[in-house]
Write a protein that holds these residues in place. Structure first.
Motif, PDB file in Angstrom:
ATOM      1  N   ALA A  89     -16.258 -17.008 -43.481  1.00 31.70           N
ATOM      2  CA  ALA A  89     -16.192 -16.949 -44.945  1.00 31.70           C
ATOM      3  C   ALA A  89     -17.442 -17.543 -45.580  1.00 31.70           C
ATOM      4  CB  ALA A  89     -14.954 -17.694 -45.442  1.00 31.70           C
ATOM      5  N   TYR A  90     -18.254 -18.245 -44.780  1.00 32.69           N
ATOM      6  CA  TYR A  90     -19.410 -18.958 -45.316  1.00 32.69           C
ATOM      7  C   TYR A  90     -20.742 -18.421 -44.811  1.00 32.69           C
ATOM      8  CZ  TYR A  90     -15.622 -22.135 -46.414  1.00 32.69           C
ATOM      9  OH  TYR A  90     -14.445 -22.657 -46.882  1.00 32.69           O
ATOM     10  N   THR A  91     -20.711 -17.372 -43.967  1.00 33.20           N
ATOM     11  CA  THR A  91     -21.967 -16.755 -43.551  1.00 33.20           C
ATOM     12  C   THR A  91     -22.540 -15.974 -44.736  1.00 33.20           C
ATOM     13  OG1 THR A  91     -20.750 -14.809 -42.746  1.00 33.20           O
ATOM     14  CG2 THR A  91     -21.262 -16.539 -41.134  1.00 33.20           C
ATOM     15  N   THR A  92     -23.831 -15.613 -44.621  1.00 34.73           N
ATOM     16  CA  THR A  92     -24.474 -14.834 -45.685  1.00 34.73           C
ATOM     17  C   THR A  92     -24.965 -13.519 -45.099  1.00 34.73           C
ATOM     18  OG1 THR A  92     -25.216 -16.862 -46.761  1.00 34.73           O
ATOM     19  CG2 THR A  92     -26.249 -14.822 -47.469  1.00 34.73           C
ATOM     20  N   PRO A  93     -24.326 -12.396 -45.474  1.00 34.25           N
ATOM     21  CA  PRO A  93     -23.123 -12.297 -46.319  1.00 34.25           C
ATOM     22  C   PRO A  93     -21.877 -12.727 -45.538  1.00 34.25           C
ATOM     23  CG  PRO A  93     -23.652 -10.150 -45.418  1.00 34.25           C
ATOM     24  CD  PRO A  93     -24.758 -11.068 -44.966  1.00 34.25           C
ATOM     25  N   GLY A  94     -20.766 -12.850 -46.250  1.00 31.02           N
ATOM     26  CA  GLY A  94     -19.509 -13.140 -45.583  1.00 31.02           C
ATOM     27  C   GLY A  94     -19.145 -12.002 -44.646  1.00 31.02           C
ATOM     28  N   LEU A  95     -18.519 -12.327 -43.521  1.00 34.17           N
ATOM     29  CA  LEU A  95     -18.225 -11.322 -42.500  1.00 34.17           C
ATOM     30  C   LEU A  95     -16.896 -10.615 -42.767  1.00 34.17           C
ATOM     31  CD1 LEU A  95     -19.056 -10.078 -39.714  1.00 34.17           C
ATOM     32  CD2 LEU A  95     -17.620 -11.869 -38.664  1.00 34.17           C
ATOM     33  N   THR A  96     -16.950  -9.293 -42.831  1.00 31.84           N
ATOM     34  CA  THR A  96     -15.722  -8.484 -42.901  1.00 31.84           C
ATOM     35  C   THR A  96     -15.054  -8.557 -41.535  1.00 31.84           C
ATOM     36  OG1 THR A  96     -16.608  -6.997 -44.584  1.00 31.84           O
ATOM     37  CG2 THR A  96     -14.795  -6.160 -43.229  1.00 31.84           C
ATOM     38  N   THR A  97     -13.752  -8.862 -41.515  1.00 33.08           N
ATOM     39  CA  THR A  97     -13.089  -9.119 -40.240  1.00 33.08           C
ATOM     40  C   THR A  97     -11.576  -8.978 -40.346  1.00 33.08           C
ATOM     41  OG1 THR A  97     -12.924 -10.757 -38.437  1.00 33.08           O
ATOM     42  CG2 THR A  97     -12.863 -11.605 -40.671  1.00 33.08           C
ATOM     43  N   LYS A 112       8.715  -9.003 -27.399  1.00 33.18           N
ATOM     44  CA  LYS A 112       7.365  -8.995 -27.946  1.00 33.18           C
ATOM     45  C   LYS A 112       7.447  -9.254 -29.448  1.00 33.18           C
ATOM     46  CE  LYS A 112       4.803  -5.457 -26.902  1.00 33.18           C
ATOM     47  NZ  LYS A 112       4.257  -4.081 -26.923  1.00 33.18           N
ATOM     48  N   VAL A 113       6.613 -10.172 -29.950  1.00 31.23           N
ATOM     49  CA  VAL A 113       6.600 -10.494 -31.379  1.00 31.23           C
ATOM     50  C   VAL A 113       5.191 -10.290 -31.921  1.00 31.23           C
ATOM     51  CG1 VAL A 113       6.911 -12.295 -33.120  1.00 31.23           C
ATOM     52  CG2 VAL A 113       8.486 -12.168 -31.175  1.00 31.23           C
ATOM     53  N   TYR A 114       5.090  -9.493 -32.977  1.00 33.68           N
ATOM     54  CA  TYR A 114       3.812  -9.305 -33.665  1.00 33.68           C
ATOM     55  C   TYR A 114       3.764 -10.194 -34.904  1.00 33.68           C
ATOM     56  CZ  TYR A 114       2.511  -5.113 -30.969  1.00 33.68           C
ATOM     57  OH  TYR A 114       2.159  -4.237 -29.982  1.00 33.68           O
ATOM     58  N   VAL A 115       2.690 -10.963 -35.030  1.00 34.88           N
ATOM     59  CA  VAL A 115       2.451 -11.787 -36.216  1.00 34.88           C
ATOM     60  C   VAL A 115       1.537 -10.992 -37.152  1.00 34.88           C
ATOM     61  CG1 VAL A 115       1.397 -13.931 -37.043  1.00 34.88           C
ATOM     62  CG2 VAL A 115       2.743 -13.936 -34.932  1.00 34.88           C
ATOM     63  N   PRO A 116       1.835 -10.945 -38.439  1.00 35.96           N
ATOM     64  CA  PRO A 116       0.998 -10.172 -39.368  1.00 35.96           C
ATOM     65  C   PRO A 116      -0.458 -10.649 -39.392  1.00 35.96           C
ATOM     66  CG  PRO A 116       3.078 -10.793 -40.408  1.00 35.96           C
ATOM     67  CD  PRO A 116       2.996 -11.561 -39.113  1.00 35.96           C
ATOM     68  N   TYR A 117      -1.377  -9.721 -39.600  1.00 32.56           N
ATOM     69  CA  TYR A 117      -2.789 -10.056 -39.741  1.00 32.56           C
ATOM     70  C   TYR A 117      -3.251  -9.646 -41.137  1.00 32.56           C
ATOM     71  CZ  TYR A 117      -3.522  -5.043 -38.854  1.00 32.56           C
ATOM     72  OH  TYR A 117      -3.480  -3.674 -38.925  1.00 32.56           O
ATOM     73  N   THR A 118      -4.448 -10.091 -41.512  1.00 33.64           N
ATOM     74  CA  THR A 118      -5.010  -9.770 -42.828  1.00 33.64           C
ATOM     75  C   THR A 118      -6.400  -9.173 -42.666  1.00 33.64           C
ATOM     76  OG1 THR A 118      -3.829 -11.661 -43.796  1.00 33.64           O
ATOM     77  CG2 THR A 118      -5.607 -10.679 -45.109  1.00 33.64           C
ATOM     78  N   PHE A 119      -6.647  -8.052 -43.327  1.00 36.30           N
ATOM     79  CA  PHE A 119      -7.982  -7.461 -43.314  1.00 36.30           C
ATOM     80  C   PHE A 119      -8.806  -8.146 -44.399  1.00 36.30           C
ATOM     81  CE2 PHE A 119     -11.166  -4.418 -44.791  1.00 36.30           C
ATOM     82  CZ  PHE A 119     -11.760  -4.042 -43.589  1.00 36.30           C
ATOM     83  N   LYS A 120      -9.897  -8.805 -43.989  1.00 39.54           N
ATOM     84  CA  LYS A 120     -10.752  -9.529 -44.925  1.00 39.54           C
ATOM     85  C   LYS A 120     -12.027  -8.722 -45.186  1.00 39.54           C
ATOM     86  CE  LYS A 120      -8.531 -13.455 -45.617  1.00 39.54           C
ATOM     87  NZ  LYS A 120      -8.179 -13.978 -46.958  1.00 39.54           N
ATOM     88  N   GLU A 121     -12.093  -8.107 -46.353  1.00 35.55           N
ATOM     89  CA  GLU A 121     -13.277  -7.311 -46.716  1.00 35.55           C
ATOM     90  C   GLU A 121     -14.253  -8.207 -47.454  1.00 35.55           C
ATOM     91  OE1 GLU A 121     -14.418  -3.106 -48.952  1.00 35.55           O
ATOM     92  OE2 GLU A 121     -12.435  -4.003 -49.226  1.00 35.55           O
ATOM     93  N   ARG A 122     -15.415  -8.397 -46.840  1.00 34.86           N
ATOM     94  CA  ARG A 122     -16.441  -9.241 -47.460  1.00 34.86           C
ATOM     95  C   ARG A 122     -17.691  -8.393 -47.662  1.00 34.86           C
ATOM     96  NH1 ARG A 122     -14.353 -13.510 -43.517  1.00 34.86           N
ATOM     97  NH2 ARG A 122     -12.792 -14.661 -44.743  1.00 34.86           N
ATOM     98  N   GLY A 123     -18.872  -8.962 -47.401  1.00 37.56           N
ATOM     99  CA  GLY A 123     -20.088  -8.207 -47.751  1.00 37.56           C
ATOM    100  C   GLY A 123     -20.928  -7.725 -46.601  1.00 37.56           C
ATOM    101  N   SER A 124     -20.395  -7.701 -45.377  1.00 33.27           N
ATOM    102  CA  SER A 124     -21.251  -7.379 -44.227  1.00 33.27           C
ATOM    103  C   SER A 124     -21.269  -5.906 -43.852  1.00 33.27           C
ATOM    104  CB  SER A 124     -20.789  -8.198 -43.002  1.00 33.27           C
ATOM    105  OG  SER A 124     -19.472  -7.858 -42.627  1.00 33.27           O
ATOM    106  N   VAL A 125     -20.555  -5.067 -44.604  1.00 28.58           N
ATOM    107  CA  VAL A 125     -20.531  -3.630 -44.322  1.00 28.58           C
ATOM    108  C   VAL A 125     -21.006  -2.866 -45.547  1.00 28.58           C
ATOM    109  CG1 VAL A 125     -19.111  -1.637 -43.719  1.00 28.58           C
ATOM    110  CG2 VAL A 125     -18.689  -3.846 -42.621  1.00 28.58           C
ATOM    111  N   LYS A 126     -21.963  -1.972 -45.334  1.00 26.13           N
ATOM    112  CA  LYS A 126     -22.514  -1.163 -46.425  1.00 26.13           C
ATOM    113  C   LYS A 126     -22.015   0.266 -46.301  1.00 26.13           C
ATOM    114  CE  LYS A 126     -26.994   0.750 -47.912  1.00 26.13           C
ATOM    115  NZ  LYS A 126     -28.442   0.785 -47.601  1.00 26.13           N
ATOM    116  N   LYS A 127     -21.647   0.863 -47.426  1.00 27.32           N
ATOM    117  CA  LYS A 127     -21.241   2.264 -47.428  1.00 27.32           C
ATOM    118  C   LYS A 127     -22.484   3.132 -47.495  1.00 27.32           C
ATOM    119  CE  LYS A 127     -17.903   5.502 -49.240  1.00 27.32           C
ATOM    120  NZ  LYS A 127     -16.667   5.678 -50.020  1.00 27.32           N
ATOM    121  N   LEU A 128     -22.625   4.057 -46.556  1.00 27.68           N
ATOM    122  CA  LEU A 128     -23.824   4.913 -46.490  1.00 27.68           C
ATOM    123  C   LEU A 128     -23.701   6.115 -47.411  1.00 27.68           C
ATOM    124  CD1 LEU A 128     -24.386   4.876 -42.609  1.00 27.68           C
ATOM    125  CD2 LEU A 128     -25.418   3.396 -44.342  1.00 27.68           C
TER     126      LEU A 128
END
Length: 339
Positions: A287-295, A323-339
């Protein structure tokens, strides 16, 4: 004067037997009654005798968290810390005992899983970091000892698993890159004998295939979840193949994504202007890298908590598998550019 179990019973308005059964995890006690017992015990400062409870209970109260490959782990990912925190929180809330043990593949060859647990008075364990090639992985199929595996799925009696849906999450981040018009993708994978790596690779390959895109071997960099190895391999890949050969690096861990970002910058390029980078795990530093990492962010503390709950369930019902699945969260930050 020392507070006794009888004092707790009187304060809660129940019998001594009910207090004993509440602390020993019996299922035939009303939830409200159990709550009254625990509240009375907390108010009076009552501490049950762990050894006596273990002798009288149907289920042992000694839970072990066994971590394989601890010395090789990166201190920044915080995985073990958060897993232990979640497991301990469950244990604390349910008056259980939990201990942390560390080992590696070599230790597993010297001592069987069953023997390890017996020597440490463990009657149920949570295992993290076990590779598919490890001796314990094969032994668990017939160990007859309740256990919960983190990020590994084994269908066997008395064995459970806790993870996020790694295949689904990997499909989601791959789809995200494709929707941003990235088709020149290089996948940075971890250890090939790590089950979690294989689950994530399955999701990536399936998603690409649906779009008619083949992932060739030269588009896969095996970096063993190491930042340093990733840094070296990515730098070598860009210098050898040129900037135009790849637009996005899809990393199966955030630690490896950090290695990609370092290599890209040292070559004089920018993220996401020249290369997009996406990770997996959601470690705090991203969350603190420049840019923040999408993950993909995993709730590892919740995984630990759910692992504790599942282990107790397996200890009471040794013939089940779950088997138990724990929910995850998609974190969209600034490390991916749309072409």
């Amino acid at each position: 004067m020392k507070v006794t179990i009888r004092d707790v019973a009187n304060a809660a308005g129940v019998s001594v037997g009910t207090v004993s059964r509440a602390f020993n995890g019996y299922q035939d006690i009303n939830v409200e009654t159990k709550k009254k017992v625990f509240e009375a015990a907390k108010k009076l400062g009552y501490a049950p005798n762990v050894n006596a409870r273990s002798l009288s209970a149907k289920v042992s109260k000694n839970m072990g968290l066994i971590v394989s490959g601890f010395l090789q782990s990166d201190r920044r990912d915080g995985f073990v810390h958060m897993l232990l925190k979640g497991t301990y929180r469950y244990a604390f809330e349910h008056y259980l005992e939990v201990a942390l043990y560390t080992l590696d593949s070599e230790n597993q060859s010297e001592k069987t899983y069953a023997r390890f647990c017996a020597e440490h008075s463990i009657f149920g364990a949570i295992l993290s970091g076990v590779a598919t090639t490890d001796p314990y992985f094969k032994e668990l199929m017939n160990a007859g000892m309740p256990c919960v595996l983190i990020d590994v799925d084994i269908q066997a009696k008395g064995v459970g698993s806790i993870s996020v849906d790694n295949v689904k999450a990997a499909m989601e981040i791959t789809e995200y890159l494709l929707n941003a018009n990235h088709e020149k993708i290089v996948v940075v994978q971890g250890k090939e004998d790590a089950a979690v790596n294989n689950y994530r690779m399955t999701g990536i390959v399936e998603t690409l295939s649906k779009r008619g895109i083949e992932l060739t071997s030269d588009q896969i960099l095996t970096c063993n979840f190491s930042e340093t190895l990733t840094y070296n391999k990515v730098k070598e890949y860009i210098l050898k193949n040129g900037k135009e050969s790849v637009t996005a690096f899809l990393c199966l861990s955030d630690i490896m994504a950090l290695g990609v970002m370092k290599a890209v910058r040292e070559l004089g390029y920018s993220i996401p202007e020249d290369f997009s980078v996406i990770g997996f795990d959601g470690i705090p530093i991203t969350a603190y890298t420049t840019p923040g990492l999408t993950t993909i962010e995993q709730d590892v503390e919740e995984m630990g908590y759910q692992a504790g709950a599942l282990l107790q369930e397996l200890m009471k019902n040794p013939n089940m598998s779950k088997k138990v699945y724990v929910p995850y969260t998609f974190k969209e930050r600034g490390s991916v550019k749309k072409l």
